[in-house]
Design a protein around this motif. Structure first.
Motif, mmCIF file in Angstrom:
data_model
loop_
_atom_site.group_PDB
_atom_site.id
_atom_site.type_symbol
_atom_site.label_atom_id
_atom_site.label_comp_id
_atom_site.label_asym_id
_atom_site.label_seq_id
_atom_site.Cartn_x
_atom_site.Cartn_y
_atom_site.Cartn_z
ATOM 1 N N LYS A 268 38.452 33.771 36.468
ATOM 2 C CA LYS A 268 39.440 32.735 37.029
ATOM 3 C C LYS A 268 39.341 31.415 36.208
ATOM 4 C CE LYS A 268 38.425 33.248 41.874
ATOM 5 N NZ LYS A 268 37.693 32.690 43.278
ATOM 6 N N VAL A 269 40.365 30.719 36.016
ATOM 7 C CA VAL A 269 40.649 29.640 35.139
ATOM 8 C C VAL A 269 39.386 28.395 35.596
ATOM 9 C CG1 VAL A 269 42.009 27.624 34.563
ATOM 10 C CG2 VAL A 269 42.876 30.087 34.417
ATOM 11 N N LEU A 270 39.184 28.396 36.981
ATOM 12 C CA LEU A 270 38.572 27.338 37.379
ATOM 13 C C LEU A 270 36.928 27.628 36.793
ATOM 14 C CD1 LEU A 270 37.709 25.263 39.693
ATOM 15 C CD2 LEU A 270 37.389 27.061 41.164
ATOM 16 N N ASP A 271 36.414 28.852 36.602
ATOM 17 C CA ASP A 271 35.259 29.262 36.377
ATOM 18 C C ASP A 271 35.191 28.907 34.790
ATOM 19 O OD1 ASP A 271 34.476 30.071 38.785
ATOM 20 O OD2 ASP A 271 35.197 32.309 38.239
ATOM 21 N N VAL A 272 36.085 29.322 34.033
ATOM 22 C CA VAL A 272 36.209 28.711 32.735
ATOM 23 C C VAL A 272 36.000 27.293 32.455
ATOM 24 C CG1 VAL A 272 37.316 28.969 30.471
ATOM 25 C CG2 VAL A 272 37.660 30.838 32.008
ATOM 26 N N LEU A 273 36.768 26.486 33.163
ATOM 27 C CA LEU A 273 36.852 24.907 33.003
ATOM 28 C C LEU A 273 35.280 24.673 33.499
ATOM 29 C CD1 LEU A 273 40.081 24.187 34.761
ATOM 30 C CD2 LEU A 273 39.392 23.896 32.447
#
Length: 392
Positions: A268-273
């Motif tokens: 998830k992009v959320l996790d990377v951020l």
């Protein structure tokens, strides 16, 4: 523009200036009396969210229902729409009957939008949300049905205030209230303009950490920035910036605000951020904004507010981070691109493969064959400028 006249049953509430008028129009006449493709100001992002598979299936089901009702005599509900008149119409009353004189451009369909789309698509009339082009085979196949639908009457309820008119906030509030109460458009998490979406916390963080309010602010309702707007950017553009910076062009192109954005691997992009990537994005944007601090006039020059420019810049961040750039490098790259002349007359655009002069030879414009090609071409050009002065 000539004004239109309609007569119908008038209803009002005691002590209220907002009234409603119910009338009937043949389906084929809807586009002549209503601005059927109008997307109300600051609702673009919600209409974009409405372009989903759930709503498309609903439209197809509605088309089938109407077809069965007309051709097979199946029992069905009357075709109906609810329309807001933003400007004050001229109202003449006779008992419980009323006649309104209004301008077509001041109308906005708030209720039963999917019914409207289904009707227009069947008739081959331009519709909001989904394409309404008919193939030659569809035209021949549904000829009788379309003729029947064209003559079928649609109940239209006009909501208006003939004394004060309706404000933009009132119209937008009514749009959400109607679709909340009648389970109309499927807007996933967008059932009101104040509700959140997965990447909202990071957009709020960027807004606060970079003091974007000091540069004009971030619109929460519009999809893009218009020349007449005062804000710097929109939540939609920042969403695309975040996704492009983290996941690259392909994911950026297909990502929807209302959903958790994932890589092909499922990450998830959320996790990377959350794992710290946001600091690279902040560093780049802090550098890019620096030239605007002492010269706010630059903020609204040329292409600087363009969504495609912002998305291309995010792809620069993506490539730099992949290449091992440091926080300092990201800030420097942002500063270099922030000092770039975004004026449409700037001669450096000659060096960008997807830019060319207009027919008058004065202003530069997009010469790419597609939005994707334009965005990627800009990203390559910006990356060349940034890396020529940054040691990564």
């Amino acid at each position: 523009m000539s004004k239109l006249n309609l007569t119908g049953r008038l209803a009002s509430r005691a002590g209220k200036t907002v009234k409603s008028l119910v009338t009937y129009l043949p389906a084929i006449e809807l586009e002549n009396y209503l601005s059927v493709t109008r997307v109300y100001p600051d609702l673009e992002v919600f209409y974009d969210a409405a372009k989903n598979k759930t709503n498309l299936k609903k439209v197809i089901d509605i088309q089938e229902d109407i077809k069965n009702e007309l051709l097979a005599g199946a029992v069905g509900s009357p075709l109906s729409l609810t329309v807001v008149l933003e400007a004050s119409p001229t109202l003449i009353t006779t008992g419980k009957r009323g006649n309104i004189e209004y301008e077509r451009a001041s109308t906005f369909v708030v209720g039963n939008v999917l019914f409207l789309v289904a009707i227009l698509k069947t008739l081959g009339i331009k519709a909001p949300l989904f394409s309404s082009r008919l193939s030659s085979s569809e035209i021949k196949k549904n000829s009788i049905y379309r003729q029947m639908l064209a003559k079928d009457e649609v109940m239209v309820t006009f909501v208006f205030d003939d004394e004060n008119g309706l404000s933009e906030d009132q119209v937008r509030e009514f749009f959400f209230k109607y679709n909340r109460q009648h389970l109309g458009l499927h807007l996933t998490q967008f059932s009101s303009p104040d509700e959140t979406f997965p990447l909202k916390p990071f957009i709020s963080k960027l807004t606060k950490d970079l003091n974007l309010e000091g540069y004009g602010g971030v619109s929460t309702r519009s999809k893009h920035v218009k020349a007449s707007d005062s804000y710097l950017t929109t939540e939609y553009i920042l969403f695309k910036f975040l996704v492009g910076s983290v996941a690259g062009p392909q994911v950026q192109e297909t990502a929807m605000m209302s959903k958790d954005v994932t890589f092909a691997s499922g990450l998830k992009v959320l996790d990377v951020l959350e794992d710290g990537y946001i600091k690279y994005i902040e560093a780049f944007l802090r550098g890019w904004l620096q030239p605007l601090e002492n010269n706010n006039k630059l903020t609204r020059v040329g292409f600087r507010l363009s969504a495609q420019i912002w998305q291309a810049l995010s792809l620069v961040v993506h490539q730099l981070v992949i290449g091992g750039a440091s926080i300092k490098d990201l800030t420097q790259a942002g500063l270099i691109l922030g000092e770039l002349d975004y004026n449409k007359k700037a001669t450096h655009w000659h060096n960008c493969k997807v830019m060319g002069l207009d027919s008058n030879g004065r202003l530069f414009k997009n010469t790419a064959s597609s939005t994707r090609e334009f965005r990627n071409g800009l990203a390559q050009y910006f990356l060349t400028l940034a890396t020529s002065n940054v040691n990564t």
